[in-house]
Scaffold this motif. Structure first.
Motif: not given
Length: 112
Positions: A6-14, A35, A38-39
């Motif tokens: 996953l992208s860094t942004d998606r990992v942060h969201q998870v 939200e 993107r963070r």
């Protein structure tokens, strides 16, 4: 799909949503994910909790971010996704580098 893919942004969201679920499970406080572009921001009991993530054991040890990263935070939540089950480390915003993994499971911080 693996977490490592996953992208860094998606990992942060998870990580934020996992931390929110864990906070809801362990506290009596209202838990909100907000939200922001993107963070994502985690609020527990109306207080900001900054979330940081490690997705592999090869990444540097978890530690506090910069003062800008922690400004206004009541607590820091470090989500370790390197194992089979996510691990959560909750610390004060001024925790010293290297001390994060010593204080597992401190959700009671939100009761103060």
């Amino acid at each position: 799909m693996e977490i490592a893919d996953l992208s860094t942004d998606r990992v942060h969201q998870v990580a934020v949503y996992l931390a929110a679920a864990e906070a809801a499970r362990r506290t009596r406080h209202h838990v909100t994910v907000v939200e922001e572009d993107r963070r994502f921001r985690l609020e527990i009991g109306g207080h900001l909790a900054r979330v940081f993530t490690r997705r592999t054991a090869q990444e540097r040890p978890m530690r506090r971010g910069t003062q800008q990263d922690t400004e206004g935070a009541r607590a820091l939540v470090f989500v370790d996704l390197s194992g089979e089950v996510p691990a959560f480390y909750v610390t004060a915003p001024d925790v010293a580098v290297g001390e994060v993994e010593q204080d597992l499971d401190r959700w009671d911080r939100f009761d103060t």
